[in-house]
Scaffold this motif. Structure first.
Motif, PDB file in Angstrom:
ATOM      1  N   UNK A 153       8.026  10.302  -9.666  1.00 56.26           N
ATOM      2  CA  UNK A 153       7.196  10.025  -8.488  1.00 56.26           C
ATOM      3  C   UNK A 153       6.786   8.552  -8.563  1.00 56.26           C
ATOM      4  N   UNK A 154       7.042   7.810  -7.492  1.00 59.56           N
ATOM      5  CA  UNK A 154       6.610   6.407  -7.403  1.00 59.56           C
ATOM      6  C   UNK A 154       5.508   6.331  -6.343  1.00 59.56           C
ATOM      7  N   UNK A 155       4.521   5.473  -6.585  1.00 62.14           N
ATOM      8  CA  UNK A 155       3.471   5.335  -5.565  1.00 62.14           C
ATOM      9  C   UNK A 155       3.044   3.880  -5.483  1.00 62.14           C
ATOM     10  N   UNK A 156       2.499   3.538  -4.310  1.00 59.77           N
ATOM     11  CA  UNK A 156       2.044   2.165  -4.121  1.00 59.77           C
ATOM     12  C   UNK A 156       0.728   1.923  -4.861  1.00 59.77           C
ATOM     13  N   UNK A 157       0.597   0.672  -5.341  1.00 59.58           N
ATOM     14  CA  UNK A 157      -0.625   0.263  -6.030  1.00 59.58           C
ATOM     15  C   UNK A 157      -1.086  -1.053  -5.403  1.00 59.58           C
ATOM     16  N   UNK A 158      -2.314  -1.441  -5.669  1.00 62.65           N
ATOM     17  CA  UNK A 158      -2.794  -2.746  -5.209  1.00 62.65           C
ATOM     18  C   UNK A 158      -3.475  -2.663  -3.858  1.00 62.65           C
ATOM     19  N   UNK A 159      -3.432  -3.784  -3.130  1.00 62.81           N
ATOM     20  CA  UNK A 159      -4.222  -3.890  -1.895  1.00 62.81           C
ATOM     21  C   UNK A 159      -3.496  -3.234  -0.721  1.00 62.81           C
ATOM     22  N   UNK A 160      -4.233  -2.314  -0.055  1.00 62.27           N
ATOM     23  CA  UNK A 160      -3.668  -1.597   1.085  1.00 62.27           C
ATOM     24  C   UNK A 160      -3.983  -2.336   2.390  1.00 62.27           C
ATOM     25  N   UNK A 161      -5.150  -2.968   2.439  1.00 62.67           N
ATOM     26  CA  UNK A 161      -5.567  -3.696   3.649  1.00 62.67           C
ATOM     27  C   UNK A 161      -7.006  -4.151   3.482  1.00 62.67           C
ATOM     28  N   UNK A 162      -7.635  -4.488   4.619  1.00 67.97           N
ATOM     29  CA  UNK A 162      -9.049  -4.867   4.558  1.00 67.97           C
ATOM     30  C   UNK A 162      -9.858  -3.986   5.510  1.00 67.97           C
ATOM     31  N   UNK A 163     -11.092  -3.697   5.169  1.00 70.72           N
ATOM     32  CA  UNK A 163     -11.914  -2.873   6.065  1.00 70.72           C
ATOM     33  C   UNK A 163     -12.663  -3.763   7.063  1.00 70.72           C
ATOM     34  N   UNK A 164     -13.491  -3.104   7.888  1.00 68.91           N
ATOM     35  CA  UNK A 164     -14.190  -3.859   8.948  1.00 68.91           C
ATOM     36  C   UNK A 164     -15.111  -4.927   8.376  1.00 68.91           C
ATOM     37  N   UNK A 165     -15.576  -4.704   7.168  1.00 70.04           N
ATOM     38  CA  UNK A 165     -16.463  -5.702   6.526  1.00 70.04           C
ATOM     39  C   UNK A 165     -15.660  -6.812   5.846  1.00 70.04           C
ATOM     40  N   UNK A 166     -14.353  -6.755   5.975  1.00 77.31           N
ATOM     41  CA  UNK A 166     -13.502  -7.783   5.382  1.00 77.31           C
ATOM     42  C   UNK A 166     -13.249  -7.577   3.893  1.00 77.31           C
ATOM     43  N   UNK A 167     -13.631  -6.393   3.398  1.00 77.56           N
ATOM     44  CA  UNK A 167     -13.404  -6.141   1.961  1.00 77.56           C
ATOM     45  C   UNK A 167     -12.023  -5.539   1.732  1.00 77.56           C
ATOM     46  N   UNK A 168     -11.485  -5.845   0.554  1.00 79.74           N
ATOM     47  CA  UNK A 168     -10.163  -5.298   0.221  1.00 79.74           C
ATOM     48  C   UNK A 168     -10.231  -3.787   0.019  1.00 79.74           C
ATOM     49  N   UNK A 169      -9.225  -3.098   0.564  1.00 81.21           N
ATOM     50  CA  UNK A 169      -9.127  -1.649   0.315  1.00 81.21           C
ATOM     51  C   UNK A 169      -7.878  -1.436  -0.535  1.00 81.21           C
ATOM     52  N   UNK A 170      -8.043  -0.687  -1.629  1.00 79.99           N
ATOM     53  CA  UNK A 170      -6.902  -0.482  -2.542  1.00 79.99           C
ATOM     54  C   UNK A 170      -6.241   0.870  -2.298  1.00 79.99           C
ATOM     55  N   UNK A 171      -4.978   0.955  -2.595  1.00 79.77           N
ATOM     56  CA  UNK A 171      -4.317   2.270  -2.586  1.00 79.77           C
ATOM     57  C   UNK A 171      -4.962   3.132  -3.661  1.00 79.77           C
ATOM     58  N   UNK A 172      -5.124   4.416  -3.363  1.00 72.71           N
ATOM     59  CA  UNK A 172      -5.795   5.277  -4.349  1.00 72.71           C
ATOM     60  C   UNK A 172      -4.899   6.433  -4.789  1.00 72.71           C
ATOM     61  N   UNK A 173      -3.615   6.186  -4.863  1.00 74.41           N
ATOM     62  CA  UNK A 173      -2.709   7.290  -5.195  1.00 74.41           C
ATOM     63  C   UNK A 173      -2.603   7.570  -6.695  1.00 74.41           C
ATOM     64  N   UNK A 174      -2.806   6.539  -7.507  1.00 77.28           N
ATOM     65  CA  UNK A 174      -2.462   6.646  -8.928  1.00 77.28           C
ATOM     66  C   UNK A 174      -3.159   7.818  -9.629  1.00 77.28           C
ATOM     67  N   UNK A 175      -4.473   7.852  -9.542  1.00 76.11           N
ATOM     68  CA  UNK A 175      -5.195   8.919 -10.251  1.00 76.11           C
ATOM     69  C   UNK A 175      -4.864  10.288  -9.674  1.00 76.11           C
ATOM     70  N   UNK A 176      -4.802  10.341  -8.335  1.00 80.44           N
ATOM     71  CA  UNK A 176      -4.560  11.649  -7.696  1.00 80.44           C
ATOM     72  C   UNK A 176      -3.212  12.218  -8.121  1.00 80.44           C
ATOM     73  N   UNK A 177      -2.199  11.369  -8.120  1.00 85.46           N
ATOM     74  CA  UNK A 177      -0.854  11.868  -8.468  1.00 85.46           C
ATOM     75  C   UNK A 177      -0.775  12.182  -9.960  1.00 85.46           C
ATOM     76  N   UNK A 178      -1.292  11.264 -10.765  1.00 86.34           N
ATOM     77  CA  UNK A 178      -1.236  11.514 -12.213  1.00 86.34           C
ATOM     78  C   UNK A 178      -1.971  12.798 -12.603  1.00 86.34           C
ATOM     79  N   UNK A 179      -3.137  12.992 -12.004  1.00 86.42           N
ATOM     80  CA  UNK A 179      -3.914  14.209 -12.315  1.00 86.42           C
ATOM     81  C   UNK A 179      -3.192  15.463 -11.825  1.00 86.42           C
TER      82      UNK A 179
END
Ligand code: PLP
Length: 244
Positions: free
Chosen positions: A103-129
């Motif tokens: 299983x491969x999943x994306x890591x790192x920055x997914x985009x920015x939210x309305x406040x201009x903050x970075x949003x990260x991909x959150x797949x790693x823990x969910x898939x690993x668990x």
């Protein structure tokens, strides 16, 4: 949502009929099939449309490249990694590794939210668990070792040449023969394969597709041997099969 089984999808993607849940995945999840445009064999509205739908619905696009991962690894067909957030593959099909999966999943920055903050991909823990401890109780070290060997092999020029040969052989298969007779001939020469429906088929008993498991017979040496054996089988029992 996943490709419907009769249109080339896979049982494990949650196949169910109107009256019966066939794959247990359709019990765990509410599964919905999508189908192909039968005149082209492509997804309706092209891949771009599917990406837009996923974005709008905040759905995760997952590409199960189980059948084609060897071709992807060799770079002889386009890769799903550019589009999909998650990519899965079994490792014992065209990749030529041991029976297992990755299983491969994306890591790192997914985009920015309305406040201009970075949003990260959150797949790693969910898939690993979900893999461990969710579904597995321990590592299969022998499989992991064999897979490492297969992946090293996938980086060689020899592997690329072999996958090019697979593509060229597939185009012969696609040339107007049916999966049912090919299955029989392959069985006669000790190669496990099974007929499979593809869009536009009118009979599941005589479908247009064939699924191959091990592809080692596409290598040059085995292919020559195989042609001899198939000719032999055709001569003795399957004289109407004239594709080779
Ligand atoms: C497209 C696809 N996905 C997934 C799988 C894995 O299936 P299983 O859950 O039986 O290992 C397969 C195996 O045939 C497959 O063809």
């Amino acid at each position: 949502m996943a490709l419907d089984l009769p249109h080339g999808g896979h049982l494990s993607h949650g196949y169910q009929t109107d009256t019966k849940k066939i794959s247990d995945v359709s019990i765990f999840f509410e599964t919905m099939p999508y189908r192909l445009d039968e005149s082209t064999g492509y997804i309706f509205g092209l891949l771009g449309g599917l990406i837009d739908v996923c974005d709008k619905q905040k759905a995760i696009m997952l590409a199960d490249m189980a059948h084609i991962s060897g071709l992807v690894a060799a770079g002889v067909i386009p890769s799903p990694f550019e589009y999909a957030n998650v990519v899965t593959t079994t490792t014992h099909k065209s990749l030529c590794g041991p029976c297992g999966a990755m299983i491969f999943f994306r890591k790192g920055v997914k985009g920015t939210n309305k406040q201009g903050q970075k949003v990260l991909y959150d797949y790693e823990d969910k898939i690993n668990q979900a893999v461990f401890p969710g579904l597995q109780g321990g590592p299969h070290n022998h499989t992991i070792t064999a897979l490492a060997v297969a992946l090293k092999h996938a980086m060689t020029p020899e592997y690329k040449a072999y996958q090019e040969q697979v593509l060229s052989n597939c185009s012969k298969f696609a040339d107007g023969i049916d999966g049912s007779r090919v299955e029989k001939v392959m069985e006669a020469v000790h190669i496990a394969a099974n007929k499979n429906t593809v869009p536009g088929d009118v009979s599941a008993m005589v479908p247009g597709g064939i699924r191959e498991l091990r592809l080692s017979h596409h290598t040059e040496y085995l292919e020559v041997k195989l042609r001899e054996r198939i000719r032999w089988a055709c001569k003795h029992s399957y004289q109407d099969v004239t594709f080779l």
